[in-house]
Design an enzyme around this catalytic site. Structure first.
Site, short mmCIF file in Angstrom:
data_model
loop_
_atom_site.label_atom_id
_atom_site.label_comp_id
_atom_site.label_asym_id
_atom_site.label_seq_id
_atom_site.Cartn_x
_atom_site.Cartn_y
_atom_site.Cartn_z
N LYS A 133 0.91 -1.46 0.23
CA LYS A 133 0.04 0.24 0.42
C LYS A 133 1.01 1.14 0.46
CE LYS A 133 -2.86 -2.58 3.40
NZ LYS A 133 -3.51 -2.15 4.46
N ASP B 131 3.16 3.67 6.21
CA ASP B 131 2.57 3.56 7.48
C ASP B 131 3.57 2.87 8.90
OD1 ASP B 131 3.31 1.27 6.46
OD2 ASP B 131 2.52 -0.21 7.86
N GLU C 273 8.16 2.29 -5.50
CA GLU C 273 7.98 1.64 -4.88
C GLU C 273 8.19 2.58 -3.27
OE1 GLU C 273 6.85 0.53 -2.15
OE2 GLU C 273 7.96 -1.68 -1.85
N ASP D 233 14.52 -0.45 1.77
CA ASP D 233 15.98 -0.81 3.31
C ASP D 233 16.70 -1.48 3.33
OD1 ASP D 233 15.77 0.08 6.07
OD2 ASP D 233 14.39 -1.78 5.73
P1 IMP Z 1 13.18 -4.07 2.50
O1 IMP Z 1 12.18 -5.37 1.78
O2 IMP Z 1 13.59 -4.32 3.55
O3 IMP Z 1 13.97 -3.02 1.40
O4 IMP Z 1 11.64 -3.01 2.29
C1 IMP Z 1 11.22 -2.39 2.53
C2 IMP Z 1 9.58 -1.91 2.57
O5 IMP Z 1 9.59 -2.03 4.04
C3 IMP Z 1 9.07 -0.84 2.42
O6 IMP Z 1 8.41 -1.09 1.19
C4 IMP Z 1 8.51 -0.67 3.55
O7 IMP Z 1 6.66 -0.90 3.71
C5 IMP Z 1 8.56 -1.16 4.39
N1 IMP Z 1 9.34 0.07 5.14
C6 IMP Z 1 11.46 0.03 5.62
N2 IMP Z 1 11.54 1.48 6.51
C7 IMP Z 1 10.65 1.72 6.98
C8 IMP Z 1 10.24 2.36 7.75
O8 IMP Z 1 10.56 3.43 7.47
N3 IMP Z 1 9.19 3.37 7.21
C9 IMP Z 1 7.76 2.61 7.24
N4 IMP Z 1 8.17 1.30 6.71
C10 IMP Z 1 9.13 1.24 5.67
MG MG Z 2 6.10 -1.48 1.67
#
Ligand code: IMP
Ligand code: MG
Length: 175
Positions: A42, A158, A98, A102
């Site tokens: 979302k 969120d 996106e 992270d």
């Molecule tokens: P990754 O797979 O660790 O790169 O995660 C990416 C996803 O983690 C993003 O699409 C977000 O949904 C969530 N995410 C990572 N950091 C944050 C943050 O600071 N606030 C909210 N959601 C986050």
């Molecule tokens: Mg996400």
């Protein structure tokens, strides 16, 4: 101690200015082509809606929703597709939109998933990048802002399903 909103990282005006710049760059890069914008639900829904309205090229729109098993602030890298694309991306110019990169695990998974379907091209646009948190390399083509390792909310993003309505990017911390 509980967690809550402790500050503001980017104002509405700062976000809008950056989104306009991204839109101009993307429009230039895709001149003469039709772009299939794929928003990741979302969190990217607000960014995707604003970015679309800055594009000067014809677009199609689709969405995917993914959930990653893990805690509320840490993704595990095991990704499940909750909502898949409506139509095939084969032969199309796909721009994946996106909210945040992270660890990179979500986008790495999605890139591989989409590349298997042989799009004509595949690029990734993220609003926020936390490079210090990366666990896997993922090529991001367009980045709104690079941020430190802070948990942020707002502008569609969120914390435990809250704060998506904020028109700015806020910081979560101990309150
Ligand atoms: P990754 O797979 O660790 O790169 O995660 C990416 C996803 O983690 C993003 O699409 C977000 O949904 C969530 N995410 C990572 N950091 C944050 C943050 O600071 N606030 C909210 N959601 C986050
Ligand atoms: Mg996400």
């Amino acid at each position: 101690m509980a967690k809550g909103l402790v500050g503001k990282l980017f104002t509405t005006e700062e976000i809008q200015a950056r989104v306009r710049d991204l839109g101009a760059q993307i429009s230039q890069d895709y001149a003469g082509q039709e772009v299939l914008v794929v928003g990741i639900l979302k969190g990217a829904f607000v960014f995707c809606a604003d970015l679309m309205r800055t594009l000067q090229v014809p677009t199609n729109l689709d969405f995917m929703a993914v959930s990653s098993y893990g805690t509320s602030t840490e993704s595990s890298g095991v990704i499940r597709i909750v909502k898949d694309l409506e139509a095939s991306v084969e032969g199309r110019h796909v721009l994946l939109v996106e909210d945040i990169v992270d660890s990179g695990l979500t986008l790495r998974y999605l890139r591989e998933y989409l590349e298997h379907q042989r799009p004509a091209s595949l690029k990734i646009c993220v609003l926020l990048d936390k490079p210090n948190r990366r666990k896997t390399d993922v090529v991001v083509d367009y980045t709104g802002f690079t941020i430190p390792d802070e948990f942020i909310v707002g502008y569609g993003i969120d914390y435990a399903e809250r704060y998506r309505e904020l028109p700015y990017i806020g910081l979560i911390g101990e309150v």
